[in-house]
Design an enzyme around this catalytic site. Sequence first.
Site, PDB file in Angstrom:
ATOM      1  N   GLY A   1      15.296 -11.107 -15.467  1.00 35.45           N
ATOM      2  CA  GLY A   1      16.044 -12.335 -15.199  1.00 35.45           C
ATOM      3  C   GLY A   1      17.543 -12.117 -15.243  1.00 35.45           C
ATOM      4  O   GLY A   1      18.270 -12.487 -14.322  1.00 35.45           O
ATOM      5  N   ARG A   2      18.019 -11.413 -16.290  1.00 30.50           N
ATOM      6  CA  ARG A   2      19.470 -11.260 -16.461  1.00 30.50           C
ATOM      7  C   ARG A   2      20.058 -10.210 -15.521  1.00 30.50           C
ATOM      8  O   ARG A   2      21.252  -9.935 -15.544  1.00 30.50           O
ATOM      9  CB  ARG A   2      19.812 -10.946 -17.906  1.00 30.50           C
ATOM     10  CG  ARG A   2      19.059  -9.782 -18.504  1.00 30.50           C
ATOM     11  CD  ARG A   2      19.276  -9.722 -20.006  1.00 30.50           C
ATOM     12  NE  ARG A   2      18.408  -8.738 -20.630  1.00 30.50           N
ATOM     13  CZ  ARG A   2      17.153  -8.990 -21.020  1.00 30.50           C
ATOM     14  NH1 ARG A   2      16.650 -10.217 -20.843  1.00 30.50           N
ATOM     15  NH2 ARG A   2      16.401  -8.048 -21.582  1.00 30.50           N
TER      16      ARG A   2
ATOM     17  N   LYS B   1      11.923 -17.439 -12.692  1.00 32.16           N
ATOM     18  CA  LYS B   1      11.052 -16.280 -12.455  1.00 32.16           C
ATOM     19  C   LYS B   1       9.620 -16.601 -12.899  1.00 32.16           C
ATOM     20  O   LYS B   1       8.678 -16.361 -12.172  1.00 32.16           O
ATOM     21  CB  LYS B   1      11.586 -15.072 -13.230  1.00 32.16           C
ATOM     22  CG  LYS B   1      10.788 -13.816 -13.055  1.00 32.16           C
ATOM     23  CD  LYS B   1      11.442 -12.624 -13.749  1.00 32.16           C
ATOM     24  CE  LYS B   1      10.576 -11.374 -13.603  1.00 32.16           C
ATOM     25  NZ  LYS B   1      11.151 -10.206 -14.297  1.00 32.16           N
TER      26      LYS B   1
ATOM     27  N   GLU C   1      13.250 -26.202 -19.717  1.00 36.05           N
ATOM     28  CA  GLU C   1      14.453 -26.917 -19.278  1.00 36.05           C
ATOM     29  C   GLU C   1      14.465 -27.050 -17.750  1.00 36.05           C
ATOM     30  O   GLU C   1      14.749 -28.126 -17.211  1.00 36.05           O
ATOM     31  CB  GLU C   1      15.713 -26.164 -19.718  1.00 36.05           C
ATOM     32  CG  GLU C   1      15.877 -25.974 -21.219  1.00 36.05           C
ATOM     33  CD  GLU C   1      15.385 -24.611 -21.680  1.00 36.05           C
ATOM     34  OE1 GLU C   1      14.329 -24.160 -21.166  1.00 36.05           O
ATOM     35  OE2 GLU C   1      16.035 -24.021 -22.550  1.00 36.05           O
TER      36      GLU C   1
ATOM     37  N   HIS D   1      45.652 -18.863 -27.159  1.00 39.63           N
ATOM     38  CA  HIS D   1      45.891 -20.147 -27.837  1.00 39.63           C
ATOM     39  C   HIS D   1      44.605 -20.641 -28.479  1.00 39.63           C
ATOM     40  O   HIS D   1      44.433 -21.830 -28.711  1.00 39.63           O
ATOM     41  CB  HIS D   1      46.424 -21.165 -26.812  1.00 39.63           C
ATOM     42  CG  HIS D   1      47.614 -20.663 -26.074  1.00 39.63           C
ATOM     43  ND1 HIS D   1      48.904 -20.831 -26.525  1.00 39.63           N
ATOM     44  CD2 HIS D   1      47.708 -19.926 -24.941  1.00 39.63           C
ATOM     45  CE1 HIS D   1      49.748 -20.238 -25.687  1.00 39.63           C
ATOM     46  NE2 HIS D   1      49.049 -19.699 -24.707  1.00 39.63           N
TER      47      HIS D   1
ATOM     48  N   LYS E   1      11.010 -21.111 -28.758  1.00 40.96           N
ATOM     49  CA  LYS E   1      10.274 -21.935 -27.780  1.00 40.96           C
ATOM     50  C   LYS E   1       9.022 -22.521 -28.433  1.00 40.96           C
ATOM     51  O   LYS E   1       8.715 -23.705 -28.293  1.00 40.96           O
ATOM     52  CB  LYS E   1       9.862 -21.075 -26.586  1.00 40.96           C
ATOM     53  CG  LYS E   1      11.002 -20.680 -25.662  1.00 40.96           C
ATOM     54  CD  LYS E   1      10.472 -19.861 -24.481  1.00 40.96           C
ATOM     55  CE  LYS E   1      11.577 -19.382 -23.558  1.00 40.96           C
ATOM     56  NZ  LYS E   1      11.088 -18.494 -22.470  1.00 40.96           N
TER      57      LYS E   1
ATOM     58  N   GLU F   1      21.114 -10.174 -24.929  1.00 37.83           N
ATOM     59  CA  GLU F   1      19.669 -10.377 -24.718  1.00 37.83           C
ATOM     60  C   GLU F   1      18.994  -9.043 -24.398  1.00 37.83           C
ATOM     61  O   GLU F   1      17.794  -8.889 -24.555  1.00 37.83           O
ATOM     62  CB  GLU F   1      19.405 -11.378 -23.585  1.00 37.83           C
ATOM     63  CG  GLU F   1      17.942 -11.818 -23.502  1.00 37.83           C
ATOM     64  CD  GLU F   1      17.736 -13.039 -22.616  1.00 37.83           C
ATOM     65  OE1 GLU F   1      17.438 -12.848 -21.404  1.00 37.83           O
ATOM     66  OE2 GLU F   1      17.853 -14.161 -23.117  1.00 37.83           O
TER      67      GLU F   1
HETATM   68  O1  F6P Z   1      16.546 -16.417 -22.080  1.00 35.42           O
HETATM   69  C1  F6P Z   1      15.189 -16.153 -21.989  1.00 35.42           C
HETATM   70  C2  F6P Z   1      14.801 -16.052 -20.529  1.00 35.42           C
HETATM   71  O2  F6P Z   1      13.490 -15.599 -20.406  1.00 35.42           O
HETATM   72  C3  F6P Z   1      15.742 -15.143 -19.738  1.00 35.42           C
HETATM   73  O3  F6P Z   1      15.437 -13.788 -19.871  1.00 35.42           O
HETATM   74  C4  F6P Z   1      15.569 -15.684 -18.357  1.00 35.42           C
HETATM   75  O4  F6P Z   1      16.613 -15.284 -17.491  1.00 35.42           O
HETATM   76  C5  F6P Z   1      15.586 -17.187 -18.644  1.00 35.42           C
HETATM   77  O5  F6P Z   1      14.905 -17.335 -19.892  1.00 35.42           O
HETATM   78  C6  F6P Z   1      14.983 -18.058 -17.561  1.00 35.42           C
HETATM   79  O6  F6P Z   1      13.676 -17.626 -17.286  1.00 35.42           O
HETATM   80  P1  F6P Z   1      12.991 -18.095 -15.882  1.00 35.42           P
HETATM   81  O7  F6P Z   1      13.816 -17.474 -14.786  1.00 35.42           O
HETATM   82  O8  F6P Z   1      11.595 -17.576 -15.939  1.00 35.42           O
HETATM   83  O9  F6P Z   1      13.047 -19.586 -15.834  1.00 35.42           O
END
Ligand code: F6P
Length: 553
Positions: free
Chosen positions: A265-266, A204, A210, A382, A510, A351
């Site tokens: 995002g979530r 987003k 990453e 288990h 971060k 979150e």
């Molecule tokens: O976990 C933190 C966060 O900002 C989430 O809310 C989001 O889904 C994720 O990192 C990835 O963010 P992006 O879609 O901007 O890469």
Amino acid sequence: MPTLNKLSINLAKQAKTRDIADFFAVGVDAKKRAEQFSLSAAGLYLDYSKQNINEEELIQLLQWAQASGLAEHRQAMFSGEKINHTENRAVLHTLLRAPDEVKQKILPADLAAEVLAAENNMASLVNDITTGKKKTITGQKFTDVLAIGIGGSFYGIKVGLSALNAYQKTGLKVHVLANVDGKALVEKLALLPIETTLVVVISKTFTTQETLLNAQAVKDWMLATYNNEQIIEQHWLAVSSNITLAQQFGISAENVLPMWDWVGGRFSIWSAVGLPLALAIGMENFLAFKQGAYQLDQHFLSAPFETNMPVILALLGIWNRNFLDYSALAILPYDHALRALPGYLQQTDMESNGKSVNHQGEALNYVTAPIVFGQEGTNAQHAFMQLMHQSDEIIPTDFIVALSGDENYPEHHQILMANCFAQAEALMKGKSLAEVTKELEALALSAKDIAKLAPHKTMKGNTPSNTLLMDKLTPQALGALLALYEHKIFVQGALWQINPFDQWGVELGKALGKDILQAMDELSDTTPFNEKLSASTQKLIALYNRVKKNLSQ
Ligand code: F6P
């Protein structure tokens, strides 16, 4: 609005000394409870009769919810008010699964047009890629898709791919890459036929470390084979709200599918973030997935609170968390296809509601989101169910099952169902010392041996649980299930008077990560460590740097 504190003084007094099993004792109208404490909505059936709550207590909670402005807050969300006040944003992921006319009613005309165009573009892309109309650089059909993203740009796709594995009929193999660990990257690249792989970068913000590092590595991998930027043009798509950054990465604007700031995002699987899922199950099934969520939305908007599944789930969660002081919530899908659901709900729930200040920024004097964990049943039996049965921790549990399973193995499915129902019953009933003693006497153990062994075999019971059923795990059922939990979390956030839609808590890690990265890059034990870092972390960096130095010699 009456806050939580006003209610909790006496309401739970009786419950704290109650045995849930007494609700089902002989002579009690147990059938009535089993009937009364159950709900149906959008193809889902909820049995909450094994919760430690009686009718009067539930009525009190419902009255509190009524008096709390929850209905108005719900309306504010669906109508696009900026309820995510710390980011000054609306929360309209529900709009993405609503009919076009609802989008046109809620959004300004130009934005509604943009959203509809984006949905049509996504459908065309799915069609063109799955039919082979959109071809690879060598004129072939795409065979594989690599989705690169993390958090909300990953979990929804992951849970959808595994839950709807039986619906993956397009022939495309969809892979997901989230972690920055090179081991994850190596594992994925080994599976990918480079010539016929489509890459979808999902972010987003298009700033997530990453995702960008993984995307660059995959881009380098592709260009090492095809030394031709044209491959990016033809084999790469992006899903982002930041088109400029996506273009700077090398993806042309027409290959960027939009996201909007009013979709968290979530909560974004309903947007073009769902493209990899749609490529796997086809657009018809993806639309059915959204339809299931929409049906749950309509239930949430229209059902009176006492028969409103998200509201009831939310109130039971608050009852267990704030009134009975249980700190965790176990999510146990007795369905291998739902094995990714606990992980998905960890982000959606923790979150969102893992917060400790109210809308005014004042410290709360009550706790909020539970510690969500879980895994597929029967594996959980288990793994950690021993603790749930015999430790002093009472861990409320959501059992989730589809009544029909894989038709090739009906016996396996029946055993899976029996185990699920047995675990819920055992967690509620437990086994008393008297019952254990009687059992051991029947085995003709000596009184001495019984006295020695019996205490080790007792189980506390009195663990509350919900059992959530669906006839079959279809795209519609999955959509309804995810929407149910989204709205449960919304209701809990509203009642806890917190903002479930920001996530400032992820920022510190971060930022410190950047400092530590710099300390590592200096690659020396004698480097004057940045005073921001503790001696503990400085030592760990030194150990890492030593290994890195040896490796580089
Ligand atoms: O976990 C933190 C966060 O900002 C989430 O809310 C989001 O889904 C994720 O990192 C990835 O963010 P992006 O879609 O901007 O890469």
